[in-house]
Design an enzyme around this catalytic site. Sequence first.
Site, mmCIF file in Angstrom:
data_model
loop_
_atom_site.group_PDB
_atom_site.id
_atom_site.type_symbol
_atom_site.label_atom_id
_atom_site.label_comp_id
_atom_site.label_asym_id
_atom_site.label_seq_id
_atom_site.Cartn_x
_atom_site.Cartn_y
_atom_site.Cartn_z
ATOM 1 N N ASN A 9 0.869 -1.178 0.000
ATOM 2 C CA ASN A 9 0.000 0.000 0.000
ATOM 3 C C ASN A 9 0.909 1.232 0.000
ATOM 4 O O ASN A 9 1.483 1.573 1.022
ATOM 5 C CB ASN A 9 -0.897 -0.039 1.244
ATOM 6 C CG ASN A 9 -1.728 1.220 1.392
ATOM 7 O OD1 ASN A 9 -1.787 2.057 0.486
ATOM 8 N ND2 ASN A 9 -2.372 1.379 2.539
ATOM 9 N N TRP A 10 0.991 1.858 -1.153
ATOM 10 C CA TRP A 10 1.926 2.989 -1.290
ATOM 11 C C TRP A 10 1.376 4.281 -0.696
ATOM 12 O O TRP A 10 2.055 5.292 -0.671
ATOM 13 C CB TRP A 10 2.294 3.192 -2.764
ATOM 14 C CG TRP A 10 3.092 2.060 -3.350
ATOM 15 C CD1 TRP A 10 3.545 0.940 -2.694
ATOM 16 C CD2 TRP A 10 3.527 1.916 -4.712
ATOM 17 N NE1 TRP A 10 4.237 0.133 -3.563
ATOM 18 C CE2 TRP A 10 4.239 0.701 -4.813
ATOM 19 C CE3 TRP A 10 3.384 2.700 -5.861
ATOM 20 C CZ2 TRP A 10 4.812 0.257 -6.011
ATOM 21 C CZ3 TRP A 10 3.948 2.254 -7.054
ATOM 22 C CH2 TRP A 10 4.657 1.055 -7.121
ATOM 23 N N LYS A 11 0.121 4.266 -0.288
ATOM 24 C CA LYS A 11 -0.519 5.441 0.320
ATOM 25 C C LYS A 11 -0.309 6.673 -0.575
ATOM 26 O O LYS A 11 -0.285 6.533 -1.798
ATOM 27 C CB LYS A 11 0.012 5.630 1.750
ATOM 28 C CG LYS A 11 -0.124 4.340 2.580
ATOM 29 C CD LYS A 11 0.148 4.527 4.046
ATOM 30 C CE LYS A 11 -0.040 3.195 4.757
ATOM 31 N NZ LYS A 11 0.146 3.272 6.196
ATOM 32 N N HIS A 96 -9.348 1.377 5.213
ATOM 33 C CA HIS A 96 -8.041 1.518 5.865
ATOM 34 C C HIS A 96 -8.184 2.454 7.066
ATOM 35 O O HIS A 96 -8.962 3.414 7.023
ATOM 36 C CB HIS A 96 -7.024 2.075 4.859
ATOM 37 C CG HIS A 96 -5.627 2.002 5.383
ATOM 38 N ND1 HIS A 96 -5.125 2.925 6.274
ATOM 39 C CD2 HIS A 96 -4.639 1.090 5.192
ATOM 40 C CE1 HIS A 96 -3.892 2.583 6.599
ATOM 41 N NE2 HIS A 96 -3.560 1.480 5.956
ATOM 42 N N GLU A 98 -6.474 4.817 8.072
ATOM 43 C CA GLU A 98 -6.255 6.243 7.773
ATOM 44 C C GLU A 98 -7.506 6.861 7.155
ATOM 45 O O GLU A 98 -7.791 8.042 7.370
ATOM 46 C CB GLU A 98 -5.025 6.390 6.851
ATOM 47 C CG GLU A 98 -3.741 6.128 7.629
ATOM 48 C CD GLU A 98 -2.626 5.463 6.833
ATOM 49 O OE1 GLU A 98 -2.686 5.465 5.589
ATOM 50 O OE2 GLU A 98 -1.687 4.938 7.467
ATOM 51 N N GLU A 166 -4.982 -4.561 10.919
ATOM 52 C CA GLU A 166 -3.929 -3.563 11.068
ATOM 53 C C GLU A 166 -4.139 -2.797 12.368
ATOM 54 O O GLU A 166 -4.929 -1.839 12.410
ATOM 55 C CB GLU A 166 -3.964 -2.569 9.897
ATOM 56 C CG GLU A 166 -3.744 -3.196 8.549
ATOM 57 C CD GLU A 166 -3.219 -2.189 7.527
ATOM 58 O OE1 GLU A 166 -2.168 -2.465 6.946
ATOM 59 O OE2 GLU A 166 -3.830 -1.133 7.346
ATOM 60 N N GLY A 172 3.002 2.541 10.734
ATOM 61 C CA GLY A 172 3.950 3.626 10.520
ATOM 62 C C GLY A 172 4.693 4.041 11.774
ATOM 63 O O GLY A 172 5.344 5.088 11.802
ATOM 64 N N SER A 212 3.919 -1.959 10.303
ATOM 65 C CA SER A 212 5.379 -2.031 10.470
ATOM 66 C C SER A 212 5.964 -3.408 10.132
ATOM 67 O O SER A 212 6.892 -3.876 10.789
ATOM 68 C CB SER A 212 5.786 -1.595 11.883
ATOM 69 O OG SER A 212 5.392 -0.248 12.116
ATOM 70 N N GLY A 233 3.018 -1.043 4.293
ATOM 71 C CA GLY A 233 3.073 0.385 3.993
ATOM 72 C C GLY A 233 4.490 0.817 3.663
ATOM 73 O O GLY A 233 4.990 0.588 2.561
ATOM 74 N N GLY A 234 5.150 1.425 4.631
ATOM 75 C CA GLY A 234 6.479 2.015 4.419
ATOM 76 C C GLY A 234 7.463 1.115 3.683
ATOM 77 O O GLY A 234 8.142 1.556 2.743
#
Length: 250
Positions: A9-11, A96, A98, A166, A172, A212, A233-234
């Site tokens: 997930n590149w957000k 998600h 976010e 999640e 993150g 993470s 993510g990251g």
Amino acid sequence: MRKKIVVGNWKMNKAVAEAGELASAILGQLGHGFVDCEVGIAPAFPSLTEVGKVIEGSDIRLVAQNCHYEDDGAYTGEVSVRMLESLGCTYIIAGHSERRQYFGETNRTVNLKVRKALAEGMQVIMCIGETLEERESGITANIVTTQVREGLESVSDLGGVVIAYEPVWAIGTGKTATPEQAEEVHASIRETVRSMYGEAVAEELRIQYGGSVKPSNAAELFAMPNIDGGLIGGASLKADDFVAIVRAAG
Ligand code: 13P
């Protein structure tokens, strides 16, 4: 045996050309040798076309980070499932944390998105997870159970659904849930699904962990019996790291 699924997930990262380069680097490293694991990447909307071109003909799935639940109309700034389908997306991420935290999504709107995506023949990754405050208050199981029940309300066929657990406190933050902490919640999610859909459906359902995940912790997370891959993510923004995580699942 459930096939693991790892999705990046590149957000809200990477402009179009950068996204194309990252997809190309991932594809270059993965080649076609990941048959034991399903792999997807979810760039931001403007990069879907470019990334779709790069991964065309490969086994990598094109995934959308969000969708609207109406077919079309006066919803400025929104994107419909059919638009995403026309770009080659086969999966949509719904709910998600976010989106829930910053854009007012609720179990109700997540449910509408899940139903719309499935009705259009898409597969859905429905995200759930508790906040730190909820975990510390000891209500993780209640929160997650409610998210599953309300998110899947009126969904009769779970064939196109993946659930991503999640924990919000792990996203993150560099703070990963331990494999045991994650496994405990994953098992409870499967139990909830068992009570709603029966044993066979629960056994088929894939439950990803997100929060993470890194090359250094992926293998131990994916080794747990109820963890069927990851939503990354990251670490998915670096081809080397993402590919290492895929390899840990495959
Ligand atoms: P991080 O891997 O950056 O913690 O993000 C997880 C996530 O939110 C994936 O959807």
